[in-house]
Design a protein around this motif. Structure first.
Motif, mmCIF file in Angstrom:
data_model
loop_
_atom_site.group_PDB
_atom_site.id
_atom_site.type_symbol
_atom_site.label_atom_id
_atom_site.label_comp_id
_atom_site.label_asym_id
_atom_site.label_seq_id
_atom_site.Cartn_x
_atom_site.Cartn_y
_atom_site.Cartn_z
ATOM 1 N N TRP A 73 0.831 -1.188 0.000
ATOM 2 C CA TRP A 73 0.000 0.000 0.000
ATOM 3 C C TRP A 73 0.873 1.248 0.000
ATOM 4 C CZ3 TRP A 73 -0.628 -4.278 2.967
ATOM 5 C CH2 TRP A 73 -1.831 -4.986 2.859
ATOM 6 N N ALA A 74 0.276 2.362 -0.428
ATOM 7 C CA ALA A 74 0.963 3.648 -0.389
ATOM 8 C C ALA A 74 0.754 4.341 0.951
ATOM 9 C CB ALA A 74 0.451 4.554 -1.516
ATOM 10 N N HIS A 78 -3.956 1.367 4.635
ATOM 11 C CA HIS A 78 -4.308 0.378 3.610
ATOM 12 C C HIS A 78 -5.468 0.835 2.725
ATOM 13 C CE1 HIS A 78 -2.387 -3.229 5.980
ATOM 14 N NE2 HIS A 78 -1.520 -2.289 5.688
ATOM 15 N N HIS A 79 -5.518 2.108 2.409
ATOM 16 C CA HIS A 79 -6.565 2.636 1.531
ATOM 17 C C HIS A 79 -6.116 2.724 0.077
ATOM 18 C CE1 HIS A 79 -8.561 4.805 5.182
ATOM 19 N NE2 HIS A 79 -8.771 3.511 5.179
ATOM 20 N N ARG A 80 -4.814 2.589 -0.183
ATOM 21 C CA ARG A 80 -4.282 2.728 -1.541
ATOM 22 C C ARG A 80 -3.453 1.499 -1.911
ATOM 23 N NH1 ARG A 80 -1.178 8.142 -1.202
ATOM 24 N NH2 ARG A 80 -0.567 7.519 -3.296
ATOM 25 N N GLY A 90 10.300 11.473 -2.052
ATOM 26 C CA GLY A 90 10.933 10.160 -2.159
ATOM 27 C C GLY A 90 9.933 9.108 -2.579
ATOM 28 N N ARG A 91 10.217 7.871 -2.210
ATOM 29 C CA ARG A 91 9.305 6.762 -2.468
ATOM 30 C C ARG A 91 9.081 6.010 -1.173
ATOM 31 N NH1 ARG A 91 11.663 3.190 -7.148
ATOM 32 N NH2 ARG A 91 13.610 3.520 -6.042
ATOM 33 N N GLY A 92 7.881 5.452 -1.022
ATOM 34 C CA GLY A 92 7.568 4.684 0.172
ATOM 35 C C GLY A 92 6.489 3.664 -0.101
ATOM 36 N N ALA A 93 6.495 2.591 0.670
ATOM 37 C CA ALA A 93 5.483 1.545 0.553
ATOM 38 C C ALA A 93 5.337 0.854 1.903
ATOM 39 C CB ALA A 93 5.859 0.526 -0.517
ATOM 40 N N ARG A 102 3.119 -3.908 10.547
ATOM 41 C CA ARG A 102 3.128 -3.075 9.348
ATOM 42 C C ARG A 102 4.552 -2.615 9.094
ATOM 43 N NH1 ARG A 102 -2.643 -0.122 9.186
ATOM 44 N NH2 ARG A 102 -3.768 -2.091 9.042
ATOM 45 N N LEU A 103 5.121 -3.101 8.012
ATOM 46 C CA LEU A 103 6.481 -2.748 7.641
ATOM 47 C C LEU A 103 6.425 -1.657 6.583
ATOM 48 C CD1 LEU A 103 8.010 -6.324 7.385
ATOM 49 C CD2 LEU A 103 7.767 -4.874 9.396
#
Length: 114
Positions: A73-74, A78-80, A90-93, A102-103
């Protein structure tokens, strides 16, 4: 998944380390336990673990997440699903381990701008 080095096997399972954090995973990998130096508690409660990683490491880790068929998820709520975020430039997940932890992997510190 995250590129931790295996440091040994003890009474509590396999130990992996990166920097000053050690993760202990019982044989079979059912539970993630994170212990910081000096922490002797053995209680396990689902937690959020965020890992600040380099851009190159993000790509490697994210490829492993996708190859393993894990849902990601973004956002932490957990909505995306199936998206990554670009917070602070940056980037994240986010992804869950089998026990509900939740990692998160991210390439920019929270609030760092972009």
């Amino acid at each position: 998944m995250l590129g931790f080095a295996r440091t040994g096997v003890g009474d509590t399972g396999m130990a992996f380390a990166k920097a000053r954090l050690t993760l202990t995973v019982p044989e079979g990998g059912a539970v993630l336990r994170a212990h910081r130096q000096g922490d002797t508690t053995d209680e396990i409660t689902p937690q959020h673990y965020a890992f600040l990683v380099a851009e190159d490491d993000f790509g490697t880790i994210f490829a492993r997440i996708q190859q393993a068929g894990l849902t990601y998820w973004a956002d932490p709520s957990h909505h995306r699903p199936g998206e990554i975020n670009h917070n602070d430039g940056g980037r994240g997940a986010y992804f869950d381990d089998p026990d509900g932890h939740r990692l998160e992997i991210l390439t920019r510190p929270y609030g760092s701008g972009g």
